[in-house]
Design a protein around this motif. Structure first.
Motif, PDB file in Angstrom:
ATOM      1  N   PHE A 272       0.835  -1.199   0.000  1.00 23.33           N
ATOM      2  CA  PHE A 272       0.000   0.000   0.000  1.00 23.33           C
ATOM      3  C   PHE A 272       0.865   1.241   0.000  1.00 23.33           C
ATOM      4  N   ASP A 273       0.496   2.201  -0.847  1.00 23.44           N
ATOM      5  CA  ASP A 273       1.250   3.440  -0.989  1.00 23.44           C
ATOM      6  C   ASP A 273       0.456   4.573  -0.357  1.00 23.44           C
ATOM      7  N   THR A 274       0.975   5.094   0.767  1.00 25.54           N
ATOM      8  CA  THR A 274       0.310   6.215   1.421  1.00 25.54           C
ATOM      9  C   THR A 274       1.341   7.321   1.624  1.00 25.54           C
TER      10      THR A 274
ATOM     11  N   VAL B  20      13.509   7.972  -2.305  1.00 25.32           N
ATOM     12  CA  VAL B  20      13.084   9.306  -2.716  1.00 25.32           C
ATOM     13  C   VAL B  20      12.034   9.199  -3.819  1.00 25.32           C
ATOM     14  N   SER B  21      11.306  10.279  -3.996  1.00 19.45           N
ATOM     15  CA  SER B  21      10.262  10.331  -5.004  1.00 19.45           C
ATOM     16  C   SER B  21      10.396  11.654  -5.747  1.00 19.45           C
ATOM     17  N   ASN B  22      10.174  11.621  -7.048  1.00 16.42           N
ATOM     18  CA  ASN B  22      10.235  12.828  -7.871  1.00 16.42           C
ATOM     19  C   ASN B  22      11.640  13.427  -7.955  1.00 16.42           C
ATOM     20  N   PHE B  23      12.659  12.577  -7.893  1.00 14.76           N
ATOM     21  CA  PHE B  23      14.038  13.019  -8.097  1.00 14.76           C
ATOM     22  C   PHE B  23      14.448  12.702  -9.538  1.00 14.76           C
TER      23      PHE B  23
ATOM     24  N   ALA C 214       6.517   3.053 -10.006  1.00 15.20           N
ATOM     25  CA  ALA C 214       5.954   3.966 -10.998  1.00 15.20           C
ATOM     26  C   ALA C 214       4.594   4.473 -10.552  1.00 15.20           C
ATOM     27  N   TRP C 215       4.541   5.750 -10.143  1.00 14.77           N
ATOM     28  CA  TRP C 215       3.235   6.298  -9.764  1.00 14.77           C
ATOM     29  C   TRP C 215       2.496   6.825 -10.988  1.00 14.77           C
ATOM     30  N   SER C 216       1.173   6.984 -10.840  1.00 16.15           N
ATOM     31  CA  SER C 216       0.300   7.330 -11.982  1.00 16.15           C
ATOM     32  C   SER C 216       0.587   6.434 -13.185  1.00 16.15           C
ATOM     33  N   PRO C 217       0.586   5.099 -13.017  1.00 20.64           N
ATOM     34  CA  PRO C 217       0.918   4.218 -14.134  1.00 20.64           C
ATOM     35  C   PRO C 217      -0.108   4.279 -15.262  1.00 20.64           C
ATOM     36  N   LEU C 218      -1.324   4.782 -14.926  1.00 20.19           N
ATOM     37  CA  LEU C 218      -2.349   4.956 -15.967  1.00 20.19           C
ATOM     38  C   LEU C 218      -2.476   6.441 -16.299  1.00 20.19           C
ATOM     39  N   ALA C 219      -1.411   7.213 -15.963  1.00 20.83           N
ATOM     40  CA  ALA C 219      -1.414   8.680 -16.127  1.00 20.83           C
ATOM     41  C   ALA C 219      -2.614   9.293 -15.414  1.00 20.83           C
TER      42      ALA C 219
ATOM     43  N   ILE D  64      -7.097  15.713 -12.826  1.00 23.57           N
ATOM     44  CA  ILE D  64      -6.481  17.032 -13.103  1.00 23.57           C
ATOM     45  C   ILE D  64      -4.954  16.996 -13.051  1.00 23.57           C
ATOM     46  N   TRP D  65      -4.372  16.050 -12.275  1.00 26.72           N
ATOM     47  CA  TRP D  65      -2.907  15.979 -12.212  1.00 26.72           C
ATOM     48  C   TRP D  65      -2.357  14.986 -13.253  1.00 26.72           C
ATOM     49  N   GLY D  66      -3.247  14.444 -14.109  1.00 24.37           N
ATOM     50  CA  GLY D  66      -2.777  13.460 -15.083  1.00 24.37           C
ATOM     51  C   GLY D  66      -3.265  13.768 -16.482  1.00 24.37           C
TER      52      GLY D  66
ATOM     53  N   VAL E 271      -0.692   1.576  -8.548  1.00 25.37           N
ATOM     54  CA  VAL E 271      -1.922   1.916  -9.270  1.00 25.37           C
ATOM     55  C   VAL E 271      -3.070   2.079  -8.285  1.00 25.37           C
ATOM     56  N   LYS E 272      -3.829   3.147  -8.490  1.00 28.62           N
ATOM     57  CA  LYS E 272      -4.965   3.381  -7.598  1.00 28.62           C
ATOM     58  C   LYS E 272      -6.251   2.920  -8.260  1.00 28.62           C
ATOM     59  N   SER E 273      -6.961   1.992  -7.599  1.00 24.72           N
ATOM     60  CA  SER E 273      -8.352   1.741  -7.963  1.00 24.72           C
ATOM     61  C   SER E 273      -9.102   1.452  -6.677  1.00 24.72           C
ATOM     62  N   PHE E 274     -10.240   2.100  -6.510  1.00 25.57           N
ATOM     63  CA  PHE E 274     -11.071   1.850  -5.335  1.00 25.57           C
ATOM     64  C   PHE E 274     -12.293   1.030  -5.765  1.00 25.57           C
ATOM     65  N   ASN E 275     -12.196   0.427  -6.967  1.00 25.19           N
ATOM     66  CA  ASN E 275     -13.293  -0.362  -7.507  1.00 25.19           C
ATOM     67  C   ASN E 275     -12.866  -1.836  -7.499  1.00 25.19           C
TER      68      ASN E 275
ATOM     69  N   GLU F 219     -13.707  -4.631  -8.952  1.00 22.87           N
ATOM     70  CA  GLU F 219     -13.451  -5.334 -10.206  1.00 22.87           C
ATOM     71  C   GLU F 219     -12.130  -4.878 -10.842  1.00 22.87           C
ATOM     72  N   ARG F 220     -11.922  -3.544 -10.838  1.00 21.60           N
ATOM     73  CA  ARG F 220     -10.688  -3.024 -11.445  1.00 21.60           C
ATOM     74  C   ARG F 220      -9.455  -3.349 -10.594  1.00 21.60           C
ATOM     75  N   MET F 221      -9.653  -3.401  -9.269  1.00 19.39           N
ATOM     76  CA  MET F 221      -8.538  -3.812  -8.389  1.00 19.39           C
ATOM     77  C   MET F 221      -8.041  -5.199  -8.787  1.00 19.39           C
ATOM     78  N   THR F 222      -8.982  -6.107  -8.982  1.00 18.44           N
ATOM     79  CA  THR F 222      -8.630  -7.488  -9.328  1.00 18.44           C
ATOM     80  C   THR F 222      -7.999  -7.535 -10.714  1.00 18.44           C
ATOM     81  N   GLN F 223      -8.619  -6.799 -11.633  1.00 20.22           N
ATOM     82  CA  GLN F 223      -8.113  -6.740 -13.011  1.00 20.22           C
ATOM     83  C   GLN F 223      -6.644  -6.272 -13.023  1.00 20.22           C
ATOM     84  N   ASN F 224      -6.345  -5.259 -12.215  1.00 24.46           N
ATOM     85  CA  ASN F 224      -4.999  -4.669 -12.230  1.00 24.46           C
ATOM     86  C   ASN F 224      -3.940  -5.620 -11.663  1.00 24.46           C
ATOM     87  N   LEU F 225      -4.384  -6.602 -10.883  1.00 22.76           N
ATOM     88  CA  LEU F 225      -3.422  -7.580 -10.334  1.00 22.76           C
ATOM     89  C   LEU F 225      -3.125  -8.701 -11.331  1.00 22.76           C
TER      90      LEU F 225
HETATM   91  N1  LIG Z   1       5.070   9.975  -5.208  1.00 20.46           N
HETATM   92  C1  LIG Z   1       4.259  10.857  -5.738  1.00 20.46           C
HETATM   93  O1  LIG Z   1       4.585  12.050  -5.844  1.00 20.46           O
HETATM   94  C2  LIG Z   1       2.920  10.415  -6.232  1.00 20.46           C
HETATM   95  C3  LIG Z   1       2.191  11.257  -7.061  1.00 20.46           C
HETATM   96  C4  LIG Z   1       0.962  10.815  -7.553  1.00 20.46           C
HETATM   97  C5  LIG Z   1       0.482   9.584  -7.187  1.00 20.46           C
HETATM   98  N2  LIG Z   1       1.211   8.791  -6.326  1.00 20.46           N
HETATM   99  C6  LIG Z   1       0.689   7.465  -5.883  1.00 20.46           C
HETATM  100  O2  LIG Z   1       0.389   6.696  -7.033  1.00 20.46           O
HETATM  101  C7  LIG Z   1      -0.959   6.255  -6.963  1.00 20.46           C
HETATM  102  C8  LIG Z   1      -1.511   6.054  -8.351  1.00 20.46           C
HETATM  103  O3  LIG Z   1      -1.453   7.246  -9.133  1.00 20.46           O
HETATM  104  P1  LIG Z   1      -2.758   8.031  -9.583  1.00 20.46           P
HETATM  105  O4  LIG Z   1      -3.834   7.755  -8.606  1.00 20.46           O
HETATM  106  O5  LIG Z   1      -2.358   9.421  -9.859  1.00 20.46           O
HETATM  107  O6  LIG Z   1      -3.097   7.415 -11.010  1.00 20.46           O
HETATM  108  P2  LIG Z   1      -3.335   5.982 -11.712  1.00 20.46           P
HETATM  109  O7  LIG Z   1      -3.155   4.862 -10.754  1.00 20.46           O
HETATM  110  O8  LIG Z   1      -2.525   6.027 -12.954  1.00 20.46           O
HETATM  111  O9  LIG Z   1      -4.860   6.103 -12.132  1.00 20.46           O
HETATM  112  C9  LIG Z   1      -5.896   6.085 -11.215  1.00 20.46           C
HETATM  113  C10 LIG Z   1      -7.193   6.298 -11.969  1.00 20.46           C
HETATM  114  O10 LIG Z   1      -7.372   5.224 -12.910  1.00 20.46           O
HETATM  115  C11 LIG Z   1      -8.601   4.541 -12.653  1.00 20.46           C
HETATM  116  N3  LIG Z   1      -8.362   3.099 -12.887  1.00 20.46           N
HETATM  117  C12 LIG Z   1      -7.627   2.252 -12.123  1.00 20.46           C
HETATM  118  N4  LIG Z   1      -7.607   1.016 -12.664  1.00 20.46           N
HETATM  119  C13 LIG Z   1      -8.332   1.091 -13.813  1.00 20.46           C
HETATM  120  C14 LIG Z   1      -8.682   0.150 -14.805  1.00 20.46           C
HETATM  121  N5  LIG Z   1      -8.277  -1.115 -14.734  1.00 20.46           N
HETATM  122  N6  LIG Z   1      -9.465   0.569 -15.848  1.00 20.46           N
HETATM  123  C15 LIG Z   1      -9.903   1.864 -15.916  1.00 20.46           C
HETATM  124  N7  LIG Z   1      -9.591   2.805 -15.002  1.00 20.46           N
HETATM  125  C16 LIG Z   1      -8.812   2.423 -13.951  1.00 20.46           C
HETATM  126  C17 LIG Z   1      -8.975   4.862 -11.215  1.00 20.46           C
HETATM  127  O11 LIG Z   1     -10.359   4.846 -11.020  1.00 20.46           O
HETATM  128  P3  LIG Z   1     -11.098   3.795 -10.014  1.00 20.46           P
HETATM  129  O12 LIG Z   1     -10.539   4.003  -8.646  1.00 20.46           O
HETATM  130  O13 LIG Z   1     -12.527   4.200 -10.130  1.00 20.46           O
HETATM  131  O14 LIG Z   1     -10.829   2.423 -10.561  1.00 20.46           O
HETATM  132  C18 LIG Z   1      -8.417   6.280 -11.073  1.00 20.46           C
HETATM  133  O15 LIG Z   1      -9.330   7.207 -11.603  1.00 20.46           O
HETATM  134  C19 LIG Z   1      -1.653   7.329  -6.117  1.00 20.46           C
HETATM  135  O16 LIG Z   1      -2.901   6.903  -5.601  1.00 20.46           O
HETATM  136  C20 LIG Z   1      -0.593   7.570  -5.064  1.00 20.46           C
HETATM  137  O17 LIG Z   1      -0.633   6.552  -4.056  1.00 20.46           O
HETATM  138  C21 LIG Z   1       2.427   9.180  -5.875  1.00 20.46           C
END
Ligand SMILES: NC(=O)c1ccc[n+]([C@@H]2O[C@H](COP(=O)([O-])OP(=O)(O)OC[C@H]3O[C@@H](n4cnc5c(N)ncnc54)[C@H](OP(=O)(O)O)[C@@H]3O)[C@@H](O)[C@H]2O)c1
Length: 319
Positions: free
Chosen positions: A51-53, A165-168, A210-215, A220-222, A260-264, A266-272
């Protein structure tokens, strides 16, 4: 205890193992606390073990409560079966503030250590600042050496098993590597492939999360660079996978760990479900052609008289 559909683990340069796929917990707007805890318990049941917090996400309590509840329900045997990453806030990036900040994080998590503690940004702001409405007078000098001393102290005290570190950028990492060897977490996805950083980190035995793996899927930040990519759509359709699975699998094959963030559910399982198939050489070549652009550029950290006077300077030209 048996893991339902666990991600494989990799060995970090610290000697500790880390599951190679994490559930992101940052989002906006945030669900109410009880709902978030229940979502995170669902994630543990689905097989997530990382878990990433971060101090700045407001999700540390929910992660701690979900892990405790999962132990109680027998979903996991004990807290050690879950890998928890948290991050030092930009308000606490000072030699003397690192340890107290981690202690506060541990209090919120209800844990006696984190598995990985990261410097969230190479930036320091005033305690009184609003991080989302930064003014020039909120910005302070970021002293990487002092901060890293504080991080190492956390490690020595056993309060953080690994530090990073992050964002270096490569340049900032290279400067830091004069002090220690570290596993960093940085943005990386098919739309921002970070070839230079990836190469550099491989050489230095630094693992990339890799954060924001789905951009961030258009948040708004992606952008929609990943989920709307015609190249990924074509590959996904041909392989009977989803676009998200192709994007996550690509990161895995580059040696990175998607957060990867999903709070759904079905998508959580799919992403694994990305660990029992491979992209072909032809598909990898196609993905190389995805147009490249840094998703989150961090304009809010740049001020004419600040430490970073331009985006070029913040990202050391890697933009
Ligand atoms: N170190 C840093 O500076 C930094 C910066 C940004 C983020 N992060 C971390 O990285 C995590 C992930 O990045 P992120 O939240 O920006 O973006 P992300 O994981 O690339 O995308 C999340 C978005 O994609 C949707 N999603 C997830 N799985 C999907 C799927 N299989 N099909 C369709 N849509 C899907 C999610 O919606 P649902 O929830 O509805 O599925 C959510 O809207 C963050 O939560 C945070 O923990 C770290």
């Amino acid at each position: 205890m048996e893991k339902p559909s666990a991600a494989p683990e990799i060995l970090l340069n610290s000697g500790h193992k880390m599951p190679t796929l994490a559930l992101g917990t940052s989002t906006y707007p945030m669900p109410p606390p009880h709902q978030l805890t229940s979502i995170l318990i669902d994630a543990i049941a689905a097989g997530y073990r990382h878990f990433d917090t971060a101090a700045s996400y407001g999700t540390e309590e929910a992660v701690g409560q979900a892990v405790a509840a999962a132990v109680k329900r027998g979903l996991i045997g004990n807290r050690k079966e879950v890998f928890v990453t948290s991050k030092l806030s930009m308000k606490d990036t000072h030699r003397d503030l690192v340890l107290p900040a981690l202690k506060e994080t541990l209090g919120k998590l209800g844990m006696d250590c984190v598995d990985l503690y990261l410097v969230h940004w190479p930036i320091r702001i005033k305690q009184s600042a609003d991080p989302y409405k930064l003014r020039e007078e909120d910005m302070l000098e970021f002293d990487v050496k002092g901060v890293w001393e504080g991080m190492e102290e956390c490690c020595r005290l056993g309060l953080a098993k690994s530090i990073g570190v992050s964002n270096f950028t490569c340049a900032k990492l290279s400067n830091l590597l004069d002090f220690a060897s570290i596993p960093p977490a940085v943005e990386m996805n098919v739309g921002w492939q970070q070839e230079k950083l990836l190469e550099y980190c491989k050489k230095k035995r630094i693992h990339i999360c890799a954060w924001s793996p789905l951009a961030a899927n258009g948040a708004i930040w992606g952008s929609l660079a990943v989920m709307d990519s015609p190249i990924l759509k074509e590959i996904a359709a041909a392989r009977n996978k989803t676009i998200a699975q192709v994007a996550l699998r690509w990161i895995h094959e580059q040696g990175g760990s998607p957060v990867v963030k999903s709070f759904n559910k079905e998508r959580m399982t799919q992403n694994l479900q990305i660990f029992d198939w491979e992209l072909t050489t032809d598909e990898l070549c196609k993905i190389q052609k995805v147009p490249q652009a840094r998703g989150y550029r961090g304009e809010r950290f740049v001020f004419p008289e600040g430490q970073y006077k331009s985006l070029e300077q913040l990202w050391d030209g890697e933009i």
